[in-house]
Design an enzyme around this catalytic site. Structure first.
Site, short mmCIF file in Angstrom:
data_model
loop_
_atom_site.label_atom_id
_atom_site.label_comp_id
_atom_site.label_asym_id
_atom_site.label_seq_id
_atom_site.Cartn_x
_atom_site.Cartn_y
_atom_site.Cartn_z
N ALA A 83 0.84 -1.20 0.00
CA ALA A 83 0.00 0.00 0.00
C ALA A 83 0.87 1.25 0.00
O ALA A 83 2.04 1.20 0.41
CB ALA A 83 -0.91 0.04 1.22
N THR A 128 -7.33 -0.92 7.68
CA THR A 128 -6.77 0.10 8.57
C THR A 128 -7.82 0.76 9.45
O THR A 128 -8.98 0.93 9.04
CB THR A 128 -6.06 1.19 7.75
OG1 THR A 128 -5.68 2.27 8.60
CG2 THR A 128 -6.97 1.74 6.66
N GLU A 130 -7.91 3.74 9.97
CA GLU A 130 -8.24 5.02 9.36
C GLU A 130 -9.61 4.99 8.68
O GLU A 130 -10.18 6.04 8.37
CB GLU A 130 -7.17 5.42 8.34
CG GLU A 130 -5.81 5.75 8.94
CD GLU A 130 -5.77 7.11 9.62
OE1 GLU A 130 -6.57 7.99 9.25
OE2 GLU A 130 -4.94 7.28 10.54
N TYR A 152 -6.21 8.31 1.65
CA TYR A 152 -5.73 6.97 2.01
C TYR A 152 -6.88 6.14 2.57
O TYR A 152 -7.09 4.98 2.16
CB TYR A 152 -4.60 7.09 3.04
CG TYR A 152 -4.26 5.80 3.73
CD1 TYR A 152 -3.58 4.78 3.06
CD2 TYR A 152 -4.60 5.59 5.08
CE1 TYR A 152 -3.26 3.59 3.70
CE2 TYR A 152 -4.28 4.41 5.72
CZ TYR A 152 -3.61 3.41 5.03
OH TYR A 152 -3.29 2.24 5.66
N LYS A 156 -8.61 2.75 1.03
CA LYS A 156 -8.64 1.52 1.82
C LYS A 156 -10.07 1.02 2.05
O LYS A 156 -10.30 -0.18 2.19
CB LYS A 156 -7.94 1.76 3.16
CG LYS A 156 -6.43 1.65 3.10
CD LYS A 156 -5.99 0.21 2.88
CE LYS A 156 -4.52 0.01 3.11
NZ LYS A 156 -4.12 -1.42 3.00
#
Length: 372
Positions: A83, A128, A130, A152, A156
């Site tokens: 990634a 993730t 996030e 990001y 994801k």
């Protein structure tokens, strides 16, 4: 049947630890690396030459390279760790981030289908924390709504949902581990934790004057990457594919991480001020040679390190992983993690200093004709 693992992102922090873990389990481990004029294999250099460890060239942005490689290796397990994983960089390079972190996952899934390995190959997707972004509940678990807050995280999120779609549409064994922040002495030096531990080591050894950071109030759930790769493996050993939160269940601020890192470097900090005016001031030292640091500002806040949209409160709930996988998220405590990283970086900075002196002396000797 022989266990054959294919790891994307094998040269990264997680890839190197996972390779070591799987080799100890008796796997044949195949890793994907990208062709580049610069070699970034330092994390796996000690594994090269190991009989069951193999490296191949391919790229997450090149579907044909993935199709050919999956067909050649015939993996029984795939761990997609590749990634563009730096949140700040995703604001600067959103298209590249989307191509690798989102569409790259799709390419890998299709490579498995193209080679008719849907029934024999299990796939792990490194997701993730996030995804939770602008969090809607604390702590976050597998049922917490997602609210991605960076390019990001958005990329994801596509990866997470396309894995879920292929699991349901094609009955494939593919699942995601929603990893909260996991660090180590192998973490890239641009990530905030490693930036902090390196700065603490350099300041303690007179190689740096001040550390500049962004939001000191940001809260994270930090674990040890070496522990987390075990959980990745456990996820693929279950009878049915499921998604899991991988976290410690303990939360700390950037300020706490910084204070503890400097403590292990022999420097005690006191934080004063607020927001952009906050400063970390040295109040005591262990090494008498560093007494000149007392009273000096060693940590300061810079607006350059604030993000356009910032995630400030990530805190994972590992209850499901503990109950279903038997995984212990507290194998390495937060305090032990910081100590491991600082000890490594203290030694690294000292070694760099020795190497620099050797180069300087050699240059002098060459100039004076002492050595040829």
């Amino acid at each position: 049947m022989k266990n054959i693992a294919l790891i994307t992102g094998v040269t990264g922090q997680d890839g190197s630890y996972l390779s070591e873990f799987l080799l100890e389990k008796g796997y044949d481990v195949h890793g994907i690396i990208r062709r580049s004029s610069v070699d970034y294999r330092e994390r796996i250099a000690h594994l090269e030459g190991t009989p069951n460890f193999h490296l191949h060239y391919a790229d997450m942005s090149d579907s044909m390279s993935l199709v050919k490689l999956v067909g050649k290796v015939q993996p029984t397990e795939i761990y997609n760790l590749a990634a563009q994983s730096h949140v700040q960089v995703s604001f600067d390079a959103p298209e590249f981030t989307a191509d690798v972190d989102a569409v790259g996952v799709l390419r890998l899934l299709e490579a498995v289908r193209t080679n008719h390995l849907e029934k024999t190959c299990k796939i792990y997707q490194a997701s993730t924390s996030e995804l939770y972004g602008k969090v809607e509940e604390v702590p976050q678990n597998e049922n917490t709504p997602f609210h991605p807050y960076s390019p990001y995280a958005v990329a994801k999120l596509y990866g997470f949902w396309i894995v879920k779609e292929y699991r349901e549409a094609y009955n494939m064994y593919c699942c995601s581990g929603i990893l909260f922040n996991h660090e180590s002495e192998r973490r890239g030096e641009t990530f905030v934790t490693r930036k902090i531990t390196l700065a603490a080591a350099r300041i303690a050894q007179g190689k740096q004057d001040c550390l500049y950071l962004g939001n000191m109030d940001s809260l994270r759930d930090w674990g040890y990457a070496k522990d987390y790769v075990e959980c990745m493996w456990l996820i693929l050993q279950q009878e049915k594919p499921e998604d899991f939160v991988i976290a410690t269940g303990v939360q700390h601020s950037v300020r706490e991480f910084t204070q503890l890192a400097f403590h292990h470097a022999g420097i005690e900090l006191k934080f004063e001020g607020k927001d952009m005016d906050e400063k970390g001031i040295c109040v005591s030292v262990i090494n008498p040679a560093n007494e000149h640091l007392i009273g000096k500002t060693l940590v300061a806040v810079s607006e350059d390190f604030y993000r356009p949209t910032d995630v400030v409160n990530l805190w994972g709930d590992p209850t499901k992983a503990k109950a279903k996988l038997g995984w212990n998220p507290q194998t390495t405590s937060f305090e032990q993690l910081v100590e491991i990283m600082v000890e490594h970086d203290m030694a690294k900075v000292a070694a760099e200093d020795v190497a620099s002196r050797v180069r300087t002396n050699l240059a002098e000797y060459l100039e004076k004709g002492i050595v040829k």
